[in-house]
Design a protein around this motif. Structure first.
Motif, PDB file in Angstrom:
ATOM      1  N   TRP A  25       0.829  -1.210   0.000  1.00 23.84           N
ATOM      2  CA  TRP A  25       0.000   0.000   0.000  1.00 23.84           C
ATOM      3  C   TRP A  25       0.860   1.255   0.000  1.00 23.84           C
ATOM      4  O   TRP A  25       0.442   2.299  -0.504  1.00 23.84           O
ATOM      5  CB  TRP A  25      -0.981  -0.017   1.180  1.00 23.84           C
ATOM      6  N   ARG A  28       1.719   1.615  -3.695  1.00 28.65           N
ATOM      7  CA  ARG A  28       0.589   1.995  -4.539  1.00 28.65           C
ATOM      8  C   ARG A  28       0.033   3.366  -4.169  1.00 28.65           C
ATOM      9  O   ARG A  28      -0.125   4.229  -5.034  1.00 28.65           O
ATOM     10  CB  ARG A  28      -0.527   0.941  -4.440  1.00 28.65           C
ATOM     11  N   ASP A  29      -0.285   3.538  -2.887  1.00 27.54           N
ATOM     12  CA  ASP A  29      -0.997   4.749  -2.483  1.00 27.54           C
ATOM     13  C   ASP A  29      -0.060   5.929  -2.245  1.00 27.54           C
ATOM     14  O   ASP A  29      -0.352   7.047  -2.646  1.00 27.54           O
ATOM     15  CB  ASP A  29      -1.798   4.496  -1.193  1.00 27.54           C
ATOM     16  N   TYR A  38      -2.836  -5.470  -5.869  1.00 29.26           N
ATOM     17  CA  TYR A  38      -3.497  -6.129  -4.738  1.00 29.26           C
ATOM     18  C   TYR A  38      -4.427  -7.202  -5.293  1.00 29.26           C
ATOM     19  O   TYR A  38      -5.276  -6.912  -6.122  1.00 29.26           O
ATOM     20  CB  TYR A  38      -4.306  -5.099  -3.943  1.00 29.26           C
ATOM     21  N   GLY A  39      -4.265  -8.450  -4.827  1.00 33.26           N
ATOM     22  CA  GLY A  39      -5.152  -9.519  -5.281  1.00 33.26           C
ATOM     23  C   GLY A  39      -5.867 -10.212  -4.144  1.00 33.26           C
ATOM     24  O   GLY A  39      -7.000 -10.646  -4.303  1.00 33.26           O
ATOM     25  N   ILE A  42      -3.331 -11.774   1.534  1.00 37.42           N
ATOM     26  CA  ILE A  42      -2.912 -12.799   2.496  1.00 37.42           C
ATOM     27  C   ILE A  42      -1.820 -13.706   1.937  1.00 37.42           C
ATOM     28  O   ILE A  42      -1.608 -14.805   2.425  1.00 37.42           O
ATOM     29  CB  ILE A  42      -4.109 -13.654   2.979  1.00 37.42           C
ATOM     30  N   TYR A 100      -3.931  -8.490 -15.136  1.00 30.15           N
ATOM     31  CA  TYR A 100      -3.815  -8.000 -13.759  1.00 30.15           C
ATOM     32  C   TYR A 100      -2.734  -8.709 -12.957  1.00 30.15           C
ATOM     33  O   TYR A 100      -2.070  -8.112 -12.127  1.00 30.15           O
ATOM     34  CB  TYR A 100      -5.167  -8.139 -13.053  1.00 30.15           C
TER      35      TYR A 100
ATOM     36  N   ILE B 214      -8.697  -0.180 -10.154  1.00 37.92           N
ATOM     37  CA  ILE B 214      -8.146  -0.090  -8.801  1.00 37.92           C
ATOM     38  C   ILE B 214      -6.963   0.870  -8.743  1.00 37.92           C
ATOM     39  O   ILE B 214      -6.567   1.324  -7.664  1.00 37.92           O
ATOM     40  CB  ILE B 214      -7.750  -1.496  -8.296  1.00 37.92           C
ATOM     41  N   THR B 267      -5.649   3.475   1.500  1.00 40.01           N
ATOM     42  CA  THR B 267      -6.299   2.170   1.658  1.00 40.01           C
ATOM     43  C   THR B 267      -6.073   1.557   3.032  1.00 40.01           C
ATOM     44  O   THR B 267      -7.001   1.059   3.673  1.00 40.01           O
ATOM     45  CB  THR B 267      -5.781   1.205   0.571  1.00 40.01           C
ATOM     46  N   TRP B 268      -4.827   1.583   3.489  1.00 39.79           N
ATOM     47  CA  TRP B 268      -4.524   0.884   4.745  1.00 39.79           C
ATOM     48  C   TRP B 268      -5.243   1.538   5.921  1.00 39.79           C
ATOM     49  O   TRP B 268      -5.764   0.851   6.799  1.00 39.79           O
ATOM     50  CB  TRP B 268      -3.013   0.857   4.977  1.00 39.79           C
ATOM     51  N   GLU B 341      -8.681  -8.776 -10.268  1.00 41.97           N
ATOM     52  CA  GLU B 341      -8.838  -7.417  -9.757  1.00 41.97           C
ATOM     53  C   GLU B 341     -10.160  -7.370  -8.985  1.00 41.97           C
ATOM     54  O   GLU B 341     -11.226  -7.577  -9.562  1.00 41.97           O
ATOM     55  CB  GLU B 341      -8.880  -6.399 -10.901  1.00 41.97           C
ATOM     56  N   PRO B 342     -10.103  -7.120  -7.676  1.00 41.13           N
ATOM     57  CA  PRO B 342     -11.358  -7.084  -6.922  1.00 41.13           C
ATOM     58  C   PRO B 342     -12.240  -5.923  -7.400  1.00 41.13           C
ATOM     59  O   PRO B 342     -11.772  -4.975  -8.030  1.00 41.13           O
ATOM     60  CB  PRO B 342     -10.910  -6.858  -5.474  1.00 41.13           C
ATOM     61  N   MET B 418     -13.090   0.469  -2.873  1.00 43.60           N
ATOM     62  CA  MET B 418     -12.284  -0.690  -3.186  1.00 43.60           C
ATOM     63  C   MET B 418     -12.733  -1.840  -2.303  1.00 43.60           C
ATOM     64  O   MET B 418     -12.724  -1.721  -1.080  1.00 43.60           O
ATOM     65  CB  MET B 418     -10.809  -0.392  -2.946  1.00 43.60           C
ATOM     66  N   TRP B 419     -13.188  -2.916  -2.935  1.00 47.96           N
ATOM     67  CA  TRP B 419     -13.546  -4.104  -2.171  1.00 47.96           C
ATOM     68  C   TRP B 419     -12.303  -4.912  -1.886  1.00 47.96           C
ATOM     69  O   TRP B 419     -11.442  -5.062  -2.758  1.00 47.96           O
ATOM     70  CB  TRP B 419     -14.539  -4.950  -2.961  1.00 47.96           C
ATOM     71  N   THR B 420     -12.226  -5.473  -0.701  1.00 54.55           N
ATOM     72  CA  THR B 420     -11.158  -6.422  -0.410  1.00 54.55           C
ATOM     73  C   THR B 420     -11.475  -7.735  -1.123  1.00 54.55           C
ATOM     74  O   THR B 420     -12.575  -7.923  -1.640  1.00 54.55           O
ATOM     75  CB  THR B 420     -11.080  -6.700   1.100  1.00 54.55           C
ATOM     76  N   ARG B 421     -10.526  -8.657  -1.147  1.00 51.90           N
ATOM     77  CA  ARG B 421     -10.773  -9.973  -1.721  1.00 51.90           C
ATOM     78  C   ARG B 421     -11.905 -10.647  -0.947  1.00 51.90           C
ATOM     79  O   ARG B 421     -12.754 -11.304  -1.534  1.00 51.90           O
ATOM     80  CB  ARG B 421      -9.515 -10.837  -1.670  1.00 51.90           C
ATOM     81  N   GLU B 422     -11.943 -10.438   0.353  1.00 49.56           N
ATOM     82  CA  GLU B 422     -13.008 -11.033   1.155  1.00 49.56           C
ATOM     83  C   GLU B 422     -14.377 -10.487   0.743  1.00 49.56           C
ATOM     84  O   GLU B 422     -15.336 -11.226   0.590  1.00 49.56           O
ATOM     85  CB  GLU B 422     -12.748 -10.772   2.654  1.00 49.56           C
ATOM     86  N   ASN B 645     -11.513 -16.165   0.737  1.00 48.88           N
ATOM     87  CA  ASN B 645     -10.259 -15.803   0.070  1.00 48.88           C
ATOM     88  C   ASN B 645      -9.725 -17.041  -0.648  1.00 48.88           C
ATOM     89  O   ASN B 645     -10.384 -18.107  -0.660  1.00 48.88           O
ATOM     90  CB  ASN B 645      -9.253 -15.253   1.084  1.00 48.88           C
TER      91      ASN B 645
END
Lengths: 158, 707
Positions: A25, A28-29, A38-39, A42, A100, B214, B267-268, B341-342, B418-422, B645
């Motif tokens: 992050w 990116r940010d 970001y995929g 985890i 991606y 994203i 984001t974080w 890409e979420p 932005m959606w997380t993967r979850e 995930n």
């Protein structure tokens, strides 16, 4: 928040972020280097792969404090100004579909070829199996790695 | 400039010449969904695409197809360029500039229809422009137009050596009437269509410069993460955002129609704020829904009569009178789209208009919906379509747009949701769960004589309980059109509800019916003592394209030659989106683990535009289908999706991927789709191969031999 110095693609940056911020992050940010993706967050997909001291690393699993002052390379720094043999091979073999995951794939492939200039299929699998591709470009990735390896060996006069 | 209408002999093709911005030839055309009913009359003809040949030498196709990595932005220019006699890379594609509220039907990049819906119109437009340019040149040179020809962006008059570029001729050509039925090139003379060209979208995808949704960043933008109800149909009771607001970088916490959003500078910070949000939920009416309750309900409905989609002969009676019959149930799980890409969308709503940045498969729908939510005219919405990190049907849904536009409107600032993967995995619109009741019988010679198929599933397409008599055409897609010459065939569907949201998933209804029909046919083959290829050869005698594609696959395989211990071959043939695909899978089974070694894939997609793209789509479709067949499933517990995930919904990896060999049937038929038809047959090909290797039938995905 705290100040950290990051060396990314040869340039030093000072960033003021929370110490637990994943490197992903910050890249990116904060630094605007969006080629690293970001995929999953985890460590399961490897879309976020960068090089730290030349080693492929999942940037979603490394905090900015752990990455500080270490030599970081992102896809933008892989071959600035010109496409390298790997990127050329990716184009020749029409590897990407949505594209991606490909930054991460290329970072892993680049590190592989540095260690194994003549990689076997098994070595390619080992290095790239952690990288998910939903579009299913795997067999083209393998072909492109072989192609790039041959080009690089030819360029090196091997 | 005035619009002149010209109606061709082909009633589905209407071209108008008119002015857009910039001088030169402008031709309006309709790129239609080939499944649609007859096109509108010329009087209310509304173009949904334009071709412009500019006086500056530019050639632009204005159309709303989206590049998903499936090569549409390369294929469409190739088709235009072929007729227009220019280098294909000189044809650029841009979004339609006109007001989408004037278009009767929007273009969505779905259904494998970008090429097949455009084939006729694009050729006609390119050919018309070519003819207009030739006419203009001939007139300028005062020669017979039959002595001129177009080549490589110029009109030439060989007898005198005169030549003029399209740029030089475009203005004069724009005053020529658009020909109603321009001569089209003989495919034997194609220089571009049918060749392997390098896709235009690839270079930016190898150096990190491609901008996906994203990646969008606009000045003053906030990042939003949205907490949605943890159970389908749940609602917020109370929100305690005090701790979340104290997180460094968090700017606001907003409860809105879709859930609770944490907005932050980055984001974080947004994700950290979200972690300490305390929300009390009213769990609503669905908290006891599980995969088991869904399965039980679907199984119950399978025992009751459904809406009849096909009824040849008298299958129930035939089944009751023939001694050797089979009766079984097939099951498919919910499946996630799982784009790499979420889901994400960026919106900036202002009083006078709105900018939206989105990876979308449905630009016009996004534009219209943004206008509605923002409360501005559709013309005041600027939609920027980014690169799309995977579509597969997920990105025609406007739920993510809804988040972004609502939040931006509330805040009066640009917002990237932005959606997380979850989030992406738990709030998908899934490929529906399906129960398929199969019954069949073979006669005393071992040939199938009766076939009954009852599809019980949710409606991913076509809404509710479907059309005439309750038949949902998508639910029975590939099942009702069974090509096999079996005298008694009955296909029924029952559309059943569940609180799980569903939507089209790559190949839609075919993703279920391709598996079920081809695996069950294999069961009938075994019951009748027939080789699966021999069986299809006989039953496809009146289905030449299904038969032809199968024969191509068989000819490229070693069908009939023995494999090693624990190895087997299986075949599946299925038609979808106007194309025909046959796949032969070779598997090795060891210790209950299935390894797919090789897939021979033959495809008849009519005329091939770019053979390399076709191969890439077959390879990718096999991987997509195998993930569902071999890896994970979406399960429901406590009224919610369990998996969140890639650790519990794993995707197929490189080491699990077979070598896919693609063979294209040479054809001059109109193009069929390519993005989806490679998905439906693969699970059955593998299941049938596993049967050949082990004698075990797999009737449920994901396949588990040790279950």
């Amino acid at each position: 928040m705290a100040a950290f110095t990051l060396v990314v693609n040869g340039t030093s940056h000072t960033v003021d972020v929370s110490p637990d911020t994943p490197l992903l992050w910050v890249l990116r940010d904060t630094l605007g280097l969006t080629g690293t993706k970001y995929g999953c967050g985890i460590g399961q997909c490897n879309a976020c792969a960068v090089h730290i001291e030349g080693n492929p690393t999942r940037s979603c699993r490394v905090t900015v404090s752990a990455a500080a002052s270490r030599r970081i390379t992102t896809i933008e720094g892989l071959s600035p100004g010109r496409l390298n043999a790997l990127q050329q091979a990716w184009i020749e073999e029409e590897v990407p579909q949505c594209g991606y995951c490909q930054s991460g794939q290329l970072m892993a492939a680049a590190a592989l070829l540095r260690e194994h200039p003549r990689p076997s299929d098994a070595e390619i699998d080992d290095a790239l199996d952690p990288h998910l591709c939903r579009c299913g470009t795997y067999q083209r990735i393998r072909r492109a790695v072989h192609r790039a390896a041959a080009t690089m060996r030819a360029e090196a006069g091997q | 400039m005035t619009f002149t209408a010209s109606r061709s002999i082909d009633r589905r093709l209407f071209l108008k010449a008119g002015a857009l911005t910039g001088a030169g030839i402008v031709i309006g055309l309709r790129l239609d969904d080939p499944r649609a009913a007859a096109a509108a009359a010329a009087a209310d003809f509304a173009p949904n695409a334009y071709l412009r040949i500019g006086t500056d030498g530019s050639i632009t196709l204005f159309a709303d197809h989206v590049e998903l990595g499936q090569g549409s932005m390369t294929a469409l220019p190739m088709i235009v360029a072929e007729e227009l006699e220019v280098e294909w890379a000189s044809v650029k594609v841009e979004r339609m500039p006109a007001d989408p509220s004037a278009w009767p039907r929007s273009i969505m990049t779905v259904g494998s229809q970008s090429v097949r819906g455009s084939w006729n119109s694009l050729r006609a437009a390119g050919a018309s422009a070519r003819e207009m340019l030739i006419t203009a040149a001939a007139s300028r040179w005062n020669v017979d137009r039959a002595t001129c020809r177009a080549e490589r962006g110029m009109v030439v008059h060989p007898a005198s050596g005169r030549r003029a570029t399209y740029a030089e001729l475009a203005d004069a050509a724009s005053r020529v009437a658009v020909p109603g039925a321009p001569p089209l090139k003989d495919p034997a003379n194609y220089r571009i269509v049918g060749t392997r060209v390098h896709r235009v979208d690839i270079p930016s995808k190898v150096d990190g410069s491609a901008q996906f949704g994203i990646d969008v960043k606009v000045p003053g933008m906030l990042i939003a993460t949205v907490v949605r109800p943890p159970v389908f149909g749940a609602s917020v009771r109370t929100v305690d955002a005090a701790e979340a607001r104290r997180v460094d970088g968090v700017r606001d916490v907003i409860q809105f129609e879709n859930g609770v959003a944490v907005l932050a500078n980055d984001t974080w910070s947004a994700l950290k704020g979200r972690r300490v949000l305390r929300i009390d939920w009213d769990r609503g009416p669905n908290a006891s829904v599980t995969s088991e309750t869904i399965r039980s309900e679907f199984l119950r409905r399978a025992e009751q009569p459904g809406a009849v989609a096909r009824n040849d002969g008298d299958a129930p009676r035939a089944l009751s009178t023939v001694p050797r019959s089979l009766s079984t149930v097939y099951e498919l799980p919910f499946a996630a789209h799982a784009t790499m890409e979420p889901m994400n969308c960026t919106a900036h709503v202002r009083a006078d208009g709105c900018d939206v940045w989105a990876p979308t498969q449905a630009p016009t729908n996004f534009q219209r919906t943004a206008a509605q939510i923002a409360g501005v005219p559709v013309n005041a919405v600027r939609l920027h379509v980014t690169m799309v990190g995977g579509g597969f049907g997920r990105r025609s849904r406007t739920d993510i747009l809804d988040d972004a536009v609502r939040l931006s409107k509330r805040l009066g600032a640009p917002v990237k949701v932005m959606w997380t993967r979850e989030d992406d995995m738990q709030y998908d619109f899934y490929r529906p769960f399906g129960i398929h009741r199969m019954q069949g019988a073979v006669d005393s010679d071992g040939w199938p004589v009766a076939w009954m198929h009852h599809v019980v599933t949710q409606a991913a397409l076509g809404g509710g309980r479907g059309g005439a008599g309750g038949v949902n055409r998508d639910a029975v897609a590939g099942a009702a059109e069974l090509p096999y010459a079996i005298p008694h065939i009955r296909v029924e569907n029952t559309i059943t509800e569940s609180p799980v949201p569903v939507a089209p998933w790559r190949s839609v209804g075919h993703s279920q019916n391709g598996f079920v029909t081809e695996a069950f046919l294999d069961e009938l083959a075994a019951a009748g003592g027939k080789d699966p290829v021999e069986l299809r050869r006989r039953l496809l005698a009146n289905a030449p394209r299904d038969l032809g594609v199968m024969e191509l696959a068989v000819s490229k395989s070693n069908w009939g030659r023995p494999l090693g211990p624990g190895q087997g071959r299986g075949i599946a043939v299925h038609a979808a989106t106007g194309s025909y695909v046959a796949q032969i899978a070779e598997v090795s089974v060891r210790g209950g683990e299935i390894k797919v070694d090789r897939v021979i894939c033959a495809v008849d997609c009519g005329i091939a535009i770019n053979p390399d793209t076709i191969a890439a789509q077959m390879e990718g479709s096999v991987v997509y289908g195998l993930t569902c067949a071999l890896k994970g499933e979406i399960t429901i517990d406590g009224g919610a999706v369990v998996e969140d995930n890639f650790n519990d919904y794993p995707l197929l990896r490189m080491t699990e991927t077979p070598v896919v060999e693609t063979h294209i049937v040479p054809s001059r038929a109109a193009p069929g789709g390519v993005g989806e038809p490679g998905v439906p047959p693969i699970a059955a090909a593998v299941a049938n191969a596993v049967f050949a290797a082990t004698g075990r039938r797999l009737r449920r995905q994901p396949f588990r031999l040790n279950a």
